[in-house]
Design a protein around this motif. Structure first.
Motif, PDB file in Angstrom:
ATOM      1  N   ASP A   1      -2.376  -1.816  -3.694  1.00 55.50           N
ATOM      2  CA  ASP A   1      -1.003  -1.434  -4.021  1.00 55.50           C
ATOM      3  C   ASP A   1      -0.094  -1.372  -2.801  1.00 55.50           C
ATOM      4  O   ASP A   1       1.111  -1.154  -2.936  1.00 55.50           O
ATOM      5  CB  ASP A   1      -0.995  -0.084  -4.742  1.00 55.50           C
ATOM      6  CG  ASP A   1      -1.608  -0.182  -6.126  1.00 55.50           C
ATOM      7  OD1 ASP A   1      -1.256  -1.120  -6.859  1.00 55.50           O
ATOM      8  OD2 ASP A   1      -2.452   0.661  -6.468  1.00 55.50           O
ATOM      9  N   ASP A   2      -0.656  -1.536  -1.601  1.00 57.97           N
ATOM     10  CA  ASP A   2       0.157  -1.590  -0.386  1.00 57.97           C
ATOM     11  C   ASP A   2       0.530  -3.020  -0.009  1.00 57.97           C
ATOM     12  O   ASP A   2       1.286  -3.233   0.935  1.00 57.97           O
ATOM     13  CB  ASP A   2      -0.594  -0.950   0.791  1.00 57.97           C
ATOM     14  CG  ASP A   2      -0.691   0.557   0.656  1.00 57.97           C
ATOM     15  OD1 ASP A   2       0.123   1.137  -0.077  1.00 57.97           O
ATOM     16  OD2 ASP A   2      -1.594   1.154   1.282  1.00 57.97           O
ATOM     17  N   ILE A   3       0.004  -4.001  -0.739  1.00 60.36           N
ATOM     18  CA  ILE A   3       0.197  -5.405  -0.375  1.00 60.36           C
ATOM     19  C   ILE A   3       1.374  -6.001  -1.148  1.00 60.36           C
ATOM     20  O   ILE A   3       1.482  -5.848  -2.367  1.00 60.36           O
ATOM     21  CB  ILE A   3      -1.081  -6.217  -0.644  1.00 60.36           C
ATOM     22  CG1 ILE A   3      -2.226  -5.681   0.231  1.00 60.36           C
ATOM     23  CG2 ILE A   3      -0.852  -7.693  -0.379  1.00 60.36           C
ATOM     24  CD1 ILE A   3      -3.553  -6.340  -0.042  1.00 60.36           C
ATOM     25  N   GLU A   4       2.251  -6.690  -0.415  1.00 60.82           N
ATOM     26  CA  GLU A   4       3.384  -7.378  -1.026  1.00 60.82           C
ATOM     27  C   GLU A   4       3.014  -8.818  -1.375  1.00 60.82           C
ATOM     28  O   GLU A   4       3.216  -9.270  -2.504  1.00 60.82           O
ATOM     29  CB  GLU A   4       4.572  -7.359  -0.068  1.00 60.82           C
ATOM     30  CG  GLU A   4       5.853  -7.951  -0.652  1.00 60.82           C
ATOM     31  CD  GLU A   4       6.505  -7.044  -1.682  1.00 60.82           C
ATOM     32  OE1 GLU A   4       7.093  -7.578  -2.641  1.00 60.82           O
ATOM     33  OE2 GLU A   4       6.420  -5.811  -1.539  1.00 60.82           O
TER      34      GLU A   4
ATOM     35  N   ILE B   1       9.105   6.689  -6.345  1.00 61.28           N
ATOM     36  CA  ILE B   1       7.696   7.086  -6.436  1.00 61.28           C
ATOM     37  C   ILE B   1       6.985   6.099  -7.351  1.00 61.28           C
ATOM     38  O   ILE B   1       7.434   5.846  -8.471  1.00 61.28           O
ATOM     39  CB  ILE B   1       7.533   8.520  -6.981  1.00 61.28           C
ATOM     40  CG1 ILE B   1       8.190   9.529  -6.035  1.00 61.28           C
ATOM     41  CG2 ILE B   1       6.052   8.851  -7.158  1.00 61.28           C
ATOM     42  CD1 ILE B   1       8.112  10.952  -6.541  1.00 61.28           C
ATOM     43  N   ASP B   2       5.899   5.520  -6.861  1.00 58.89           N
ATOM     44  CA  ASP B   2       5.093   4.586  -7.655  1.00 58.89           C
ATOM     45  C   ASP B   2       3.696   5.157  -7.835  1.00 58.89           C
ATOM     46  O   ASP B   2       3.067   5.601  -6.862  1.00 58.89           O
ATOM     47  CB  ASP B   2       4.988   3.230  -6.946  1.00 58.89           C
ATOM     48  CG  ASP B   2       6.328   2.548  -6.816  1.00 58.89           C
ATOM     49  OD1 ASP B   2       6.974   2.343  -7.847  1.00 58.89           O
ATOM     50  OD2 ASP B   2       6.726   2.223  -5.677  1.00 58.89           O
ATOM     51  N   PHE B   3       3.212   5.132  -9.074  1.00 57.54           N
ATOM     52  CA  PHE B   3       1.859   5.604  -9.369  1.00 57.54           C
ATOM     53  C   PHE B   3       1.147   4.549 -10.195  1.00 57.54           C
ATOM     54  O   PHE B   3       1.701   3.993 -11.141  1.00 57.54           O
ATOM     55  CB  PHE B   3       1.894   6.923 -10.133  1.00 57.54           C
ATOM     56  CG  PHE B   3       0.527   7.427 -10.533  1.00 57.54           C
ATOM     57  CD1 PHE B   3       0.086   7.335 -11.844  1.00 57.54           C
ATOM     58  CD2 PHE B   3      -0.322   7.975  -9.588  1.00 57.54           C
ATOM     59  CE1 PHE B   3      -1.170   7.788 -12.211  1.00 57.54           C
ATOM     60  CE2 PHE B   3      -1.579   8.423  -9.939  1.00 57.54           C
ATOM     61  CZ  PHE B   3      -2.001   8.335 -11.256  1.00 57.54           C
ATOM     62  N   ASN B   4      -0.091   4.259  -9.821  1.00 62.03           N
ATOM     63  CA  ASN B   4      -0.871   3.235 -10.521  1.00 62.03           C
ATOM     64  C   ASN B   4      -2.275   3.768 -10.757  1.00 62.03           C
ATOM     65  O   ASN B   4      -2.923   4.262  -9.829  1.00 62.03           O
ATOM     66  CB  ASN B   4      -0.927   1.957  -9.679  1.00 62.03           C
ATOM     67  CG  ASN B   4      -1.408   0.767 -10.484  1.00 62.03           C
ATOM     68  OD1 ASN B   4      -2.209   0.894 -11.393  1.00 62.03           O
ATOM     69  ND2 ASN B   4      -0.918  -0.415 -10.126  1.00 62.03           N
ATOM     70  N   SER B   5      -2.741   3.674 -11.984  1.00 56.45           N
ATOM     71  CA  SER B   5      -4.093   4.139 -12.320  1.00 56.45           C
ATOM     72  C   SER B   5      -4.731   3.171 -13.306  1.00 56.45           C
ATOM     73  O   SER B   5      -4.124   2.825 -14.328  1.00 56.45           O
ATOM     74  CB  SER B   5      -4.039   5.546 -12.926  1.00 56.45           C
ATOM     75  OG  SER B   5      -5.339   5.992 -13.276  1.00 56.45           O
ATOM     76  N   THR B   6      -5.931   2.718 -12.999  1.00 55.12           N
ATOM     77  CA  THR B   6      -6.663   1.838 -13.904  1.00 55.12           C
ATOM     78  C   THR B   6      -8.128   2.272 -13.957  1.00 55.12           C
ATOM     79  O   THR B   6      -8.677   2.760 -12.968  1.00 55.12           O
ATOM     80  CB  THR B   6      -6.613   0.365 -13.439  1.00 55.12           C
ATOM     81  OG1 THR B   6      -7.243   0.249 -12.167  1.00 55.12           O
ATOM     82  CG2 THR B   6      -5.193  -0.129 -13.337  1.00 55.12           C
TER      83      THR B   6
ATOM     84  N   ILE C   1      -0.829   6.317  -5.246  1.00 51.43           N
ATOM     85  CA  ILE C   1       0.529   6.838  -5.335  1.00 51.43           C
ATOM     86  C   ILE C   1       1.256   6.505  -4.050  1.00 51.43           C
ATOM     87  O   ILE C   1       0.665   6.525  -2.960  1.00 51.43           O
ATOM     88  CB  ILE C   1       0.533   8.370  -5.593  1.00 51.43           C
ATOM     89  CG1 ILE C   1       1.961   8.849  -5.837  1.00 51.43           C
ATOM     90  CG2 ILE C   1      -0.146   9.127  -4.475  1.00 51.43           C
ATOM     91  CD1 ILE C   1       2.052  10.281  -6.329  1.00 51.43           C
ATOM     92  N   ALA C   2       2.521   6.152  -4.172  1.00 52.12           N
ATOM     93  CA  ALA C   2       3.329   5.794  -3.005  1.00 52.12           C
ATOM     94  C   ALA C   2       4.707   6.424  -3.141  1.00 52.12           C
ATOM     95  O   ALA C   2       5.295   6.441  -4.227  1.00 52.12           O
ATOM     96  CB  ALA C   2       3.457   4.276  -2.870  1.00 52.12           C
ATOM     97  N   VAL C   3       5.208   6.940  -2.036  1.00 48.21           N
ATOM     98  CA  VAL C   3       6.545   7.513  -1.959  1.00 48.21           C
ATOM     99  C   VAL C   3       7.321   6.702  -0.929  1.00 48.21           C
ATOM    100  O   VAL C   3       6.874   6.553   0.211  1.00 48.21           O
ATOM    101  CB  VAL C   3       6.509   8.999  -1.558  1.00 48.21           C
ATOM    102  CG1 VAL C   3       7.921   9.561  -1.485  1.00 48.21           C
ATOM    103  CG2 VAL C   3       5.666   9.803  -2.530  1.00 48.21           C
ATOM    104  N   SER C   4       8.480   6.170  -1.323  1.00 45.19           N
ATOM    105  CA  SER C   4       9.237   5.307  -0.419  1.00 45.19           C
ATOM    106  C   SER C   4      10.720   5.583  -0.537  1.00 45.19           C
ATOM    107  O   SER C   4      11.214   6.093  -1.551  1.00 45.19           O
ATOM    108  CB  SER C   4       8.954   3.832  -0.729  1.00 45.19           C
ATOM    109  OG  SER C   4       9.242   3.542  -2.079  1.00 45.19           O
TER     110      SER C   4
ATOM    111  N   PHE D   1       5.088   6.035   2.339  1.00 48.12           N
ATOM    112  CA  PHE D   1       3.803   6.700   2.502  1.00 48.12           C
ATOM    113  C   PHE D   1       2.986   6.460   1.229  1.00 48.12           C
ATOM    114  O   PHE D   1       3.526   6.530   0.124  1.00 48.12           O
ATOM    115  CB  PHE D   1       3.971   8.202   2.723  1.00 48.12           C
ATOM    116  CG  PHE D   1       4.747   8.557   3.954  1.00 48.12           C
ATOM    117  CD1 PHE D   1       4.126   8.591   5.185  1.00 48.12           C
ATOM    118  CD2 PHE D   1       6.110   8.832   3.876  1.00 48.12           C
ATOM    119  CE1 PHE D   1       4.836   8.910   6.329  1.00 48.12           C
ATOM    120  CE2 PHE D   1       6.835   9.151   5.010  1.00 48.12           C
ATOM    121  CZ  PHE D   1       6.198   9.186   6.244  1.00 48.12           C
ATOM    122  N   SER D   2       1.691   6.179   1.392  1.00 50.30           N
ATOM    123  CA  SER D   2       0.861   5.903   0.209  1.00 50.30           C
ATOM    124  C   SER D   2      -0.540   6.461   0.388  1.00 50.30           C
ATOM    125  O   SER D   2      -1.017   6.649   1.515  1.00 50.30           O
ATOM    126  CB  SER D   2       0.782   4.393  -0.051  1.00 50.30           C
ATOM    127  OG  SER D   2       0.057   3.743   0.980  1.00 50.30           O
ATOM    128  N   ALA D   3      -1.193   6.706  -0.733  1.00 47.55           N
ATOM    129  CA  ALA D   3      -2.587   7.152  -0.761  1.00 47.55           C
ATOM    130  C   ALA D   3      -3.259   6.495  -1.958  1.00 47.55           C
ATOM    131  O   ALA D   3      -2.663   6.376  -3.030  1.00 47.55           O
ATOM    132  CB  ALA D   3      -2.685   8.667  -0.861  1.00 47.55           C
TER     133      ALA D   3
END
Length: 574
Positions: free
Chosen positions: A195-198, A237-242, A349-352, A362-364
């Motif tokens: 999720d950090d990759i463009e 804020i982006d959140f991704n869960s699978t 989760i990422a906050v930008s 910032f992401s985790a």
């Protein structure tokens, strides 16, 4: 006789896979040509993929291709400068696919060597860019797995073993290097949060990666990470869960359950080390399961009482205090009953935020894997921070740091030998014992905990639960990589760049081999403990001067680059 029987066992093991291969090859090879709608010219370098799969190829210089597919499959054609086209396979094994030109794609800007952005149409070498968003719908444990079938000439051999990196080869020549935001990185690719990759950009051939020297001799995979928020003035804020549950397998080897362990139809257990009748080395050519009484590993022991067992043709007999029990096929589905349902869970989760002056992100992320072999897991946790600040129109500074922690108390051993669970359960195991029985599940013999495992054979092989919960192989890695970039615009045509970067990791592999464990060449079964420690430190300091002048004399576009890189690399292993 032993040699002949071994060959027969191998044939029984291989036949189901040959059958599966026959089914796969029921597909036909579809050939065709991709041409331009405007002038009917051949379109080379286009990607042709079977929709919903990772089966694909690329068109050659004449626009021709061949791909394995069946009626009803949909072929998806994409490429730089053309619009996406889908064609359904319907009996015709020689297709002509017409595509239209996309002017927007012709002016597409891609990231090339050392982080430089260029228009794809102006490049003198092969390059292909993949948007990371197109690969994140179906998660993979390793982000590089997602590139399989999406890049022409890139071979990704996915390793289904938990914790193992894929084999990556570009045009069949060798493994490409990895570059993140222009910085070379030594990595097994597990330390990158998807999720950090463009974007991914694959530079093909030595010319494409010439600026990286010997490291880029086999090409390069350029990874560009996300910076700031999509909304250039705002907070996001982006959140991704699978979660994926993989139930079932494509095929299982068919194993005979009519005969139990032994040789020449004879078997009788005394100590599992050869004191009985064929009770060592556990070959599966013993008596037929008919409910007859035979001494077995879990039979009741009655001290002071003796039992005599006479074998086939009366040519052998044993006397011991172990009461014979019915000879039955109790473990017909031992492999299926032992394996568990694999699980793959990813959360991030990422906050930008972005302003006129700064881009901050910032992401985790965490990826949790549970293997099909019990007590095998892998936890991968990522933390990343990216900050870009523009002091003025001339001066800007960018920093990026990524930390990854990978940990597991146990990874399965899938090598050939009694240290492998699958080896014990498929190749050298009979149906005379049940993998779910309390005797086997309790692992240890009564009164001999941590001294002697419980199993039907003690000479060479191992209880599968013993392998999973006592023979432990730990893996722990901490990795940090990051960089700082200072950009200064001297004039409208000249830019200066200074970029120091760091890539470092420390790794610990442990192995606890318990007492009574069997391994080839280790007949004493006394166990051991070992550690493998490795550390890497790599730094790069890069300096660049770039020149770009448009419309010289009204028609020339001149670009130039002058720079250098100092690399320091240190590796230790104990």
């Amino acid at each position: 006789m032993r040699r002949i029987m071994t060959q027969l066992r191998v044939m029984l093991f291989v036949l189901p896979f040959l059958a599966a291969m026959h089914i796969c090859y029921a597909q036909t090879v579809i050939t065709g040509q991709v041409i331009s709608k405007s002038d009917q010219s051949a379109v080379s370098g286009a990607t042709v993929i079977v929709k919903g799969t990772k089966i694909g190829t690329a068109t050659n210089i004449d626009g021709r291709f061949s791909v394995r597919a069946k009626d009803g499959d949909i072929l998806v054609v994409t490429g730089v400068g053309i619009t996406r086209q889908e064609v359904t396979v319907s009996g015709d094994q020689n297709l002509t696919i017409t595509v239209t030109t996309d002017a927007k794609n012709l002016n597409e800007v891609v990231v090339t060597a050392t982080g430089i952005k260029k228009e794809a149409k102006k490049l003198g070498y092969a390059v292909q860019e993949i948007k990371a968003a197109d690969l994140s719908k179906a998660r993979e444990p390793n982000v590089i797995n997602s590139l399989k079938g999406n890049v022409a000439g890139l071979v990704v051999d996915i390793n289904n073993e938990i914790g193992r990196s894929p084999g990556v080869y570009l045009r069949g020549e060798g493994s490409p290097m990895y570059v993140v935001d222009g910085v070379p990185m030594s990595s097994d690719t597990y330390n990158i949060n998807p999720d950090d990759i463009e974007t991914f950009t694959v530079l093909k051939g030595p010319n494409a990666a010439a600026l990286y020297g010997f490291q880029g001799r086999e090409g390069a995979i350029i990874i560009t990470t996300k910076k700031g928020s999509k909304n250039k003035r705002g907070f996001q804020i982006d959140f991704n869960s699978t979660t994926q549950i993989n139930k079932g397998y494509l095929t299982f080897p068919k194993i005979q359950n009519q005969y139990g362990p032994g040789e020449y139809g004879n078997y009788g257990f005394v100590d599992g080390r050869g004191s009985g009748e064929n009770d060592a080395d556990y070959d599966i050519w013993g008596p037929q399961f008919r409910g007859q009484l035979l001494p077995q590993f879990d039979g009741p022991i009655n001290p002071g009482q003796t039992y005599t067992t006479t074998f086939k043709n009366g040519d052998a007999s044993i006397v011991n205090d172990r009461q014979p029990t019915p000879w039955l096929a109790r473990g017909k589905n031992n492999l299926n009953n032992f394996l568990q349902t694999p699980l793959l869970s990813t959360n991030s989760i990422a906050v930008s935020s972005s302003t006129d002056k700064a881009d901050i992100r910032f992401s985790a992320g965490n990826t949790y894997q549970k293997g099909s072999v019990p007590n095998t897991t892998l936890n991968t946790t990522n933390f990343a921070a990216s900050i870009t600040y523009r002091f003025s129109k001339k001066l800007s500074l960018s920093t990026n740091i990524n930390y990854t922690r990978q940990a597991t108390p146990n990874l399965p051993d899938v090598n050939y030998g009694p240290n492998s669970t699958i080896y014990n359960l498929i190749l050298w195991s009979g149906a005379d014992w049940d993998v779910k029985s309390p005797e086997i599940r309790n692992i240890w013999q009564p009164g001999k905990i941590n001294v002697q495992q419980m199993y039907a054979e003690y000479y060479q092989y191992n209880n599968p639960w013993f392998l999973s919960y006592e023979w432990l192989r730990g893996h722990y890695t901490n990795q940090i990589n990051g960089y700082m970039t200072v950009n200064y615009k001297v004039t409208n045509d000249i830019d200066l760049l200074l970029r120091p970067s760091l890539n470092t990791y420390d790794l610990l592999n442990t192995q606890k081999m318990p007492w009574s464990a069997n391994e080839y060449g280790r007949r004493e079964q006394h166990g051991d403990y070992n550690e493998d420690r490795r550390s890497l430190f790599e730094s790069n300091v890069e300096i660049q001067a770039r020149y770009h002048k448009n419309s010289i004399l009204g028609f020339l576009d001149v670009q130039g680059l002058l720079g250098g890189n100092a690399r320091n690399w240190k590796f230790n292993s104990d």
